[in-house]
Design an enzyme around this catalytic site. Structure first.
Site, PDB file in Angstrom:
ATOM      1  N   GLN A   1       0.755 -11.165  -3.492  1.00  0.00           N
ATOM      2  CA  GLN A   1      -0.649 -10.822  -3.323  1.00  0.00           C
ATOM      3  C   GLN A   1      -1.272 -10.372  -4.642  1.00  0.00           C
ATOM      4  O   GLN A   1      -0.604  -9.787  -5.481  1.00  0.00           O
ATOM      5  CB  GLN A   1      -0.794  -9.667  -2.315  1.00  0.00           C
ATOM      6  CG  GLN A   1      -0.360 -10.006  -0.901  1.00  0.00           C
ATOM      7  CD  GLN A   1      -0.518  -8.814   0.014  1.00  0.00           C
ATOM      8  OE1 GLN A   1      -0.042  -7.730  -0.281  1.00  0.00           O
ATOM      9  NE2 GLN A   1      -1.195  -9.012   1.132  1.00  0.00           N
TER      10      GLN A   1
ATOM     11  N   LYS B   1     -12.431  -3.420   8.017  1.00  0.00           N
ATOM     12  CA  LYS B   1     -12.292  -4.232   6.806  1.00  0.00           C
ATOM     13  C   LYS B   1     -13.427  -5.238   6.683  1.00  0.00           C
ATOM     14  O   LYS B   1     -13.912  -5.781   7.681  1.00  0.00           O
ATOM     15  CB  LYS B   1     -10.945  -4.966   6.783  1.00  0.00           C
ATOM     16  CG  LYS B   1     -10.709  -5.928   7.930  1.00  0.00           C
ATOM     17  CD  LYS B   1      -9.360  -6.636   7.791  1.00  0.00           C
ATOM     18  CE  LYS B   1      -9.082  -7.514   9.018  1.00  0.00           C
ATOM     19  NZ  LYS B   1      -7.851  -8.296   8.874  1.00  0.00           N
TER      20      LYS B   1
ATOM     21  N   HIS C   1      -5.340  -1.130  -4.877  1.00  0.00           N
ATOM     22  CA  HIS C   1      -5.769   0.008  -4.069  1.00  0.00           C
ATOM     23  C   HIS C   1      -6.561   0.954  -4.958  1.00  0.00           C
ATOM     24  O   HIS C   1      -6.108   1.320  -6.041  1.00  0.00           O
ATOM     25  CB  HIS C   1      -4.557   0.704  -3.439  1.00  0.00           C
ATOM     26  CG  HIS C   1      -3.828  -0.192  -2.490  1.00  0.00           C
ATOM     27  ND1 HIS C   1      -2.813  -1.017  -2.903  1.00  0.00           N
ATOM     28  CD2 HIS C   1      -4.022  -0.431  -1.171  1.00  0.00           C
ATOM     29  CE1 HIS C   1      -2.381  -1.722  -1.861  1.00  0.00           C
ATOM     30  NE2 HIS C   1      -3.103  -1.384  -0.815  1.00  0.00           N
TER      31      HIS C   1
ATOM     32  N   ARG D   1       7.444 -11.086   4.954  1.00  0.00           N
ATOM     33  CA  ARG D   1       7.136 -10.853   6.364  1.00  0.00           C
ATOM     34  C   ARG D   1       7.919 -11.849   7.206  1.00  0.00           C
ATOM     35  O   ARG D   1       7.972 -13.041   6.890  1.00  0.00           O
ATOM     36  CB  ARG D   1       5.631 -10.997   6.631  1.00  0.00           C
ATOM     37  CG  ARG D   1       4.822  -9.922   5.942  1.00  0.00           C
ATOM     38  CD  ARG D   1       3.333 -10.023   6.206  1.00  0.00           C
ATOM     39  NE  ARG D   1       2.607  -9.058   5.377  1.00  0.00           N
ATOM     40  CZ  ARG D   1       1.286  -9.005   5.271  1.00  0.00           C
ATOM     41  NH1 ARG D   1       0.537  -9.864   5.953  1.00  0.00           N
ATOM     42  NH2 ARG D   1       0.713  -8.101   4.492  1.00  0.00           N
TER      43      ARG D   1
ATOM     44  N   CYS E   1       0.791  -1.237   0.000  1.00  0.00           N
ATOM     45  CA  CYS E   1       0.000   0.000   0.000  1.00  0.00           C
ATOM     46  C   CYS E   1       0.823   1.288   0.000  1.00  0.00           C
ATOM     47  O   CYS E   1       0.504   2.212  -0.768  1.00  0.00           O
ATOM     48  CB  CYS E   1      -1.018  -0.021   1.132  1.00  0.00           C
ATOM     49  SG  CYS E   1      -0.541  -0.883   2.620  1.00  0.00           S
TER      50      CYS E   1
ATOM     51  N   ASP F   1      -3.015  -7.765  -5.186  1.00  0.00           N
ATOM     52  CA  ASP F   1      -3.262  -6.593  -4.354  1.00  0.00           C
ATOM     53  C   ASP F   1      -3.677  -5.405  -5.208  1.00  0.00           C
ATOM     54  O   ASP F   1      -3.121  -5.184  -6.281  1.00  0.00           O
ATOM     55  CB  ASP F   1      -1.976  -6.251  -3.591  1.00  0.00           C
ATOM     56  CG  ASP F   1      -2.239  -5.473  -2.324  1.00  0.00           C
ATOM     57  OD1 ASP F   1      -3.416  -5.303  -1.962  1.00  0.00           O
ATOM     58  OD2 ASP F   1      -1.262  -5.036  -1.697  1.00  0.00           O
TER      59      ASP F   1
ATOM     60  N   HIS G   1      -8.198  -0.627   0.207  1.00  0.00           N
ATOM     61  CA  HIS G   1      -7.259  -1.741   0.037  1.00  0.00           C
ATOM     62  C   HIS G   1      -8.097  -2.989  -0.256  1.00  0.00           C
ATOM     63  O   HIS G   1      -9.046  -3.260   0.477  1.00  0.00           O
ATOM     64  CB  HIS G   1      -6.459  -2.009   1.309  1.00  0.00           C
ATOM     65  CG  HIS G   1      -5.776  -0.819   1.900  1.00  0.00           C
ATOM     66  ND1 HIS G   1      -4.406  -0.762   2.065  1.00  0.00           N
ATOM     67  CD2 HIS G   1      -6.260   0.348   2.405  1.00  0.00           C
ATOM     68  CE1 HIS G   1      -4.080   0.395   2.651  1.00  0.00           C
ATOM     69  NE2 HIS G   1      -5.193   1.082   2.856  1.00  0.00           N
TER      70      HIS G   1
END
Length: 675
Positions: A402, A490, A406, A384, A355, A404, A536
């Site tokens: 991901q 979320k 945004h 991570r 992000c 992912d 997100h």
């Protein structure tokens, strides 16, 4: 005369009883059937023992086995206590520590006197537990002075319990529970009225492992005994059957058998994808690209490493640093020695999420309100620093990718964008055969942002789900207090797989914090600068975990469009080898992932081997098929085979191998042509 208190029952009726009356006594007054069935009580919403006196006006609901969630939590807690009592009876000198309930059972940690426990000890412990259950020992709550309890633990050699009690606030009374008259444990409760409320045939001890006192490897090692506990034997048997089925579907086992991937110590927490496994990855990636292209996303790519200062500004360094990999500037030693960290090193960190980088892309150039919404998508590789003990196959890794994205939007666009995402996620999950529940995780105790912003963000997500028609029992709609991220509430998508397990996968977060912290803005219709809201969102979550879930969901039997090898052409006799290669070439030219098997082996051996490898279609050819231009087609799991012409085979497999979205597109195009 005792004062009267008013007790309101779930049906709205009110009973006036003497202060000090227990829920058990009220249950008995209502009827003997309820008195026998009652397990505990909810008093003003708090779960309590049946024997705990009511001292004031209260709303009372009696808990029975029909209240399954409460009942299971109670019995699992009690099975843990019975386990501890049984172990101390069988192995004198064993110290007890803690024993919580879990999602499907319980465990208890022990400090054995002589040796660690092993699984050979479990049958005897189970027998001792059943004896305690059949003895129907009353479970009685008492409140003790802290110092008195510490003294008792020390006298009995229970150093772990004494240590824990000594760390609780001074002057705070502590609760203990007696099992009969001769065994007690320190516990908040609540508990069942007696051990006899447990079913002696509805639990099973499953395994033994090592554990550290309070989870710290510098502390003494303990023996942890796990068990599963249920309300009745039928539930236990169903659970054990699910476990057997889950073991057959274990993605690590199937991944090895199907030659999909492997893990090894040299890259602990990262995946080595083999050709067959990466074929599945590529099929998913292509599917997701088509989905996001059709939904108006623009794909980007951002760096793996960014300056720690960037992570400090975003807030991740303060909240998440222990889970991040940091990389300093390295300089040569100058004398042939090992490189070292520069004295004035600039520290970089590998991104644990995408992000902040997406905000930096958004900030390039001036954005107008007319440009919004902007939907940035990335197949973003993240790292991570997960603890070694938390890593689990593909389900929990250190390096992952991901799906992912945004969405940067105006305040008036949030609900529409969120609703559109709900529809997109719905279509994708259904393409893979999943049902799901939608849940809204609300503000946590520690968070960034104003209360007003949190109020708005939570309501916007709530409204989007309502407008998508998902805020109801059919979609398992639920709100989860305190479970949101530190920067945003979320929505969560919880998938249910083929054997009834749930997996939290997709998320949608409505974030006003990060655009503020990273100074993202756009020029509004009024000519002034405004903050965008940042949504997100992810659907697969991560490719690694989603593939692991798919392996277990399908038990390795992927639908044709996802299967790494979609068909194998196997020969009965060597005279058909050339024809087998011709068949395979025709299929490959049509886009089918096909292999040939011309080994000098019996056809039954080949059929069995490719069935174990979960190949969806086996195409058998012999001399006759070569002469007639036909094939014998067999589907995985079927004993029946169909003899068809080669041209028909190619046409049939090409149609069946289409991904669900492409099949929909073809159907829509055909319908349009018909109109």
């Amino acid at each position: 005369m005792s004062a009267l208190v008013r007790i309101t029952l779930p049906d709205g009726s009110v009973r006036e009883v003497a202060a000090g009356t227990t829920p058990a006594e009220i249950a008995a007054a209502i009827g003997p059937g309820l008195a026998k069935a009652a397990l505990a009580a909810r008093v003003d919403g708090e779960l309590r023992d049946l024997g705990r006196p009511l001292e004031g006006d209260a709303a009372l609901a009696l808990v029975t086995a029909r209240d399954e969630a409460d009942a299971l939590e109670l019995v699992r807690h009690d099975y843990a206590h019975v386990l501890a009592e049984a172990v101390q009876a069988l192995f004198p000198g064993t110290q007890i520590t803690f024993g919580p309930s879990t999602d499907d059972g319980f465990y208890y940690d022990f400090a054995p006197k002589d040796r660690p426990f092993t699984e050979d000890d479990l049958p005897a412990i189970e027998d001792a537990m059943r004896a305690i259950i059949r003895a129907d020992k009353p479970l009685r709550r008492e409140v003790w002075d802290r110092d008195t309890l510490i003294s008792r633990w020390r006298q009995q050699g229970e150093s772990f319990k004494a240590e824990w009690a000594a760390e609780l606030p001074e002057g705070e009374p502590l609760t203990v529970y007696w099992s009969g008259e001769d065994w007690l444990d320190m516990c908040r409760g609540p508990h069942l009225p007696s051990t006899g409320k447990l079913a002696p045939d509805a639990f099973k001890l499953t395994r033994v492992s090592g554990a550290y006192w309070r989870g710290d490897q510098n502390n003494p090692q303990l023996s942890r005994i796990y068990g599963t506990g249920w309300l009745n034997k039928k539930q236990l048997d169903a659970h054990l059957t699910r476990l057997e089925e889950a073991a057959k579907r274990d993605h690590r086992k199937l991944g090895q058998e199907m030659d999909l991937f492997h893990l090894q110590q040299e890259a602990h927490g990262s995946v080595f994808w083999h050709p067959h496994g990466f074929t599945i990855w590529r099929a998913l990636e292509a599917y997701m690209r088509r989905a996001i292209d059709g939904a108006g996303y623009r794909e980007i790519k951002t760096p793996q490493l960014m300056d720690v200062a960037q992570w400090e500004q975003s807030g991740h360094w303060g909240k998440y640093a222990e889970n991040m990999f940091a990389v300093p500037d390295i300089v040569p030693d100058g004398e042939g020695g090992a490189p070292k960290v520069a004295a004035d090193a600039d520290w970089m960190a590998m991104k644990p999420m995408n992000c902040p980088a997406h905000v930096l892309v958004f900030r390039q150039g001036i954005k107008s309100y007319r440009d919004l919404p902007l939907r940035f998508f990335e197949h973003g590789c993240c790292h991570r620093n997960e603890a070694h003990g938390a890593l689990h196959g593909l389900m929990r890794v250190r390096q992952f990718t991901q799906d992912d994205a945004h969405i940067f939007c105006r305040e008036d666009q949030i609900v529409d964008e969120a609703r559109a995402f709900c529809a997109l996620a719905d279509r994708i999950y259904k393409d893979f055969g999943f049902t799901y529940a939608v849940k809204l995780a609300l503000r946590p105790e520690k968070r960034f942002g104003s209360e007003a912003d949190w109020d708005k963000a939570e309501q916007e997500l709530r409204e989007a789900v309502e407008r998508a028609g998902m805020a109801n029992a059919d979609y398992g709609w639920e709100e989860l207090p305190g479970e949101g991220a530190f920067y945003a509430p979320k929505l969560e998508w919880h998938l249910t797989d083929a054997i009834g397990r749930t997996w939290q996968v997709g998320t949608l977060q409505s974030d006003r914090v990060l655009p503020e912290r990273l100074d993202a803005s756009y020029v509004g219709e009024d000519g002034a600068k405004h903050r965008p809201v940042m949504l997100h969102r992810a659907i697969f979550g991560s490719y690694e975990r989603f593939i692991g879930i798919l392996i277990e969901h399908y038990a390795g039997r992927f639908p044709l469009w996802l299967a790494p090898v979609q068909a194998v052409v196997a020969t009965i006799v060597s005279d058909a080898d050339d024809y087998a290669r011709h068949v395979a070439a025709r299929l490959a030219a049509a886009g089918i992932r096909v292999e040939t098997d011309t080994r000098n082996e019996k056809i039954n051996y080949k059929v069995r081997e490719h069935s174990l490898a979960k190949v969806p279609r086996l195409i058998v050819v012999g001399k006759r098929e070569a002469e007639e231009g036909t094939v014998a087609l067999r589907e995985l799991g079927s004993e029946r085979q169909q003899v068809i012409a080669l041209d028909t085979l190619v046409e049939q497999l090409v149609a069946e191998a289409l991904a669900p979205d492409l099949r929909r597109n073809e159907a829509a195009a055909a319908a349009a042509m018909a109109d």
